[in-house]
Design an enzyme around this catalytic site. Structure first.
Site, mmCIF file in Angstrom:
data_model
loop_
_atom_site.group_PDB
_atom_site.id
_atom_site.type_symbol
_atom_site.label_atom_id
_atom_site.label_comp_id
_atom_site.label_asym_id
_atom_site.label_seq_id
_atom_site.Cartn_x
_atom_site.Cartn_y
_atom_site.Cartn_z
ATOM 1 C CG ASP A 30 -2.042 1.000 1.120
ATOM 2 O OD1 ASP A 30 -3.204 0.568 1.024
ATOM 3 O OD2 ASP A 30 -1.769 2.225 1.132
ATOM 4 C CB ILE A 31 0.835 4.239 -2.184
ATOM 5 C CG1 ILE A 31 1.939 5.122 -2.740
ATOM 6 C CG2 ILE A 31 -0.415 5.052 -1.868
ATOM 7 C CD1 ILE A 31 1.619 5.688 -4.119
ATOM 8 C CG ASN A 90 -12.039 -0.583 3.897
ATOM 9 O OD1 ASN A 90 -12.325 -1.060 4.988
ATOM 10 N ND2 ASN A 90 -10.913 0.066 3.672
ATOM 11 N N GLY A 96 -16.006 2.616 3.695
ATOM 12 C CA GLY A 96 -14.756 3.373 3.567
ATOM 13 C C GLY A 96 -13.941 3.020 2.340
ATOM 14 C CD GLN A 97 -14.661 -0.698 -2.585
ATOM 15 O OE1 GLN A 97 -15.781 -1.048 -2.194
ATOM 16 N NE2 GLN A 97 -14.050 -1.259 -3.612
ATOM 17 C CG HIS A 103 -8.538 -3.073 -2.341
ATOM 18 N ND1 HIS A 103 -9.518 -2.392 -3.034
ATOM 19 C CD2 HIS A 103 -8.296 -2.357 -1.223
ATOM 20 C CE1 HIS A 103 -9.852 -1.304 -2.360
ATOM 21 N NE2 HIS A 103 -9.142 -1.264 -1.245
ATOM 22 C CG LEU A 104 -7.843 -9.430 1.984
ATOM 23 C CD1 LEU A 104 -9.310 -9.321 2.409
ATOM 24 C CD2 LEU A 104 -7.452 -10.899 1.839
ATOM 25 C CG HIS A 105 -6.799 -2.796 3.188
ATOM 26 N ND1 HIS A 105 -6.052 -1.663 2.979
ATOM 27 C CD2 HIS A 105 -8.008 -2.560 2.618
ATOM 28 C CE1 HIS A 105 -6.780 -0.766 2.319
ATOM 29 N NE2 HIS A 105 -7.970 -1.284 2.084
HETATM 30 P P1 AMP Z 1 -9.745 1.403 0.263
HETATM 31 O O1 AMP Z 1 -10.023 2.623 1.093
HETATM 32 O O2 AMP Z 1 -10.090 0.126 0.963
HETATM 33 O O3 AMP Z 1 -10.356 1.506 -1.113
HETATM 34 O O4 AMP Z 1 -8.189 1.357 0.113
HETATM 35 C C1 AMP Z 1 -7.475 1.859 -0.989
HETATM 36 C C2 AMP Z 1 -6.029 1.761 -0.630
HETATM 37 O O5 AMP Z 1 -5.264 1.946 -1.825
HETATM 38 C C3 AMP Z 1 -5.542 2.844 0.358
HETATM 39 O O6 AMP Z 1 -5.018 2.200 1.518
HETATM 40 C C4 AMP Z 1 -4.478 3.605 -0.420
HETATM 41 O O7 AMP Z 1 -3.383 3.999 0.383
HETATM 42 C C5 AMP Z 1 -4.079 2.600 -1.479
HETATM 43 N N1 AMP Z 1 -3.525 3.149 -2.706
HETATM 44 C C6 AMP Z 1 -3.984 4.202 -3.418
HETATM 45 N N2 AMP Z 1 -3.233 4.404 -4.520
HETATM 46 C C7 AMP Z 1 -2.261 3.455 -4.492
HETATM 47 C C8 AMP Z 1 -1.157 3.133 -5.355
HETATM 48 N N3 AMP Z 1 -0.897 3.825 -6.475
HETATM 49 N N4 AMP Z 1 -0.363 2.089 -5.007
HETATM 50 C C9 AMP Z 1 -0.600 1.396 -3.881
HETATM 51 N N5 AMP Z 1 -1.631 1.633 -3.040
HETATM 52 C C10 AMP Z 1 -2.447 2.651 -3.340
#
Ligand code: AMP
Ligand code: ZN
Length: 118
Positions: A30-31, A90, A96-97, A103-105
């Site tokens: 995750d960025i 999410n 909170g998506q 995607h799975l955190h």
């Molecule tokens: P969500 O809120 O569950 O949709 O999570 C989206 C996640 O994507 C967040 O934790 C962001 O930090 C992550 N994210 C956004 N852009 C990027 C990227 N370019 N590379 C990696 N992670 C990202």
């Protein structure tokens, strides 16, 4: 989906710190990490949310869950019994998506964590 961030990462059009890939899924850092280890696991097929999943997607969702402990451990997470990990998905605005590609955190590492809103 041409305008989907994670589809662009899957296609190699946007760089990511990739940690795993197979025919069905991709995992990368995750960025904006909320924990010492914060990975995202995504299916290669575009599915917007968990609520949009169809029977053909069920196997890859199971694979995403099953590989999470291994990827956490390979990327600095501590294993059980002292360590562990957290998996979060999410779903939609109330969930909170922010990125509408399932995607799975995968969160791991020694606490305290900056944390997510859960
Ligand atoms: P969500 O809120 O569950 O949709 O999570 C989206 C996640 O994507 C967040 O934790 C962001 O930090 C992550 N994210 C956004 N852009 C990027 C990227 N370019 N590379 C990696 N992670 C990202
Ligand atoms: Zn997508």
């Amino acid at each position: 989906m041409s305008d989907c961030l994670f589809c662009k990462i899957i296609a190699g059009e946007i760089p990511a710190r990739q940690v795993y890939e197979d025919d069905d899924m991709l995992a990368f850092h995750d960025i904006n990490p909320a924990a010492p280890v914060h990975l995202l696991i995504v299916p290669k097929t575009h599915v917007a949310t968990l609520a949009d999943v169809c029977p053909a997607d069920e196997a890859v969702l199971g694979k995403m869950m099953a590989i999470a402990p291994r990827l956490a451990a390979e990327n600095g997470g501590r294993t059980l019994p002292d360590g562990g990990l957290r998996v979060v998905m999410n779903v939609g605005p109330d969930g909170g998506q922010e990125v509408y590609h399932v995607h799975l955190h995968v969160l791991a590492g020694e606490r305290p964590w900056r944390g997510m809103a859960v």
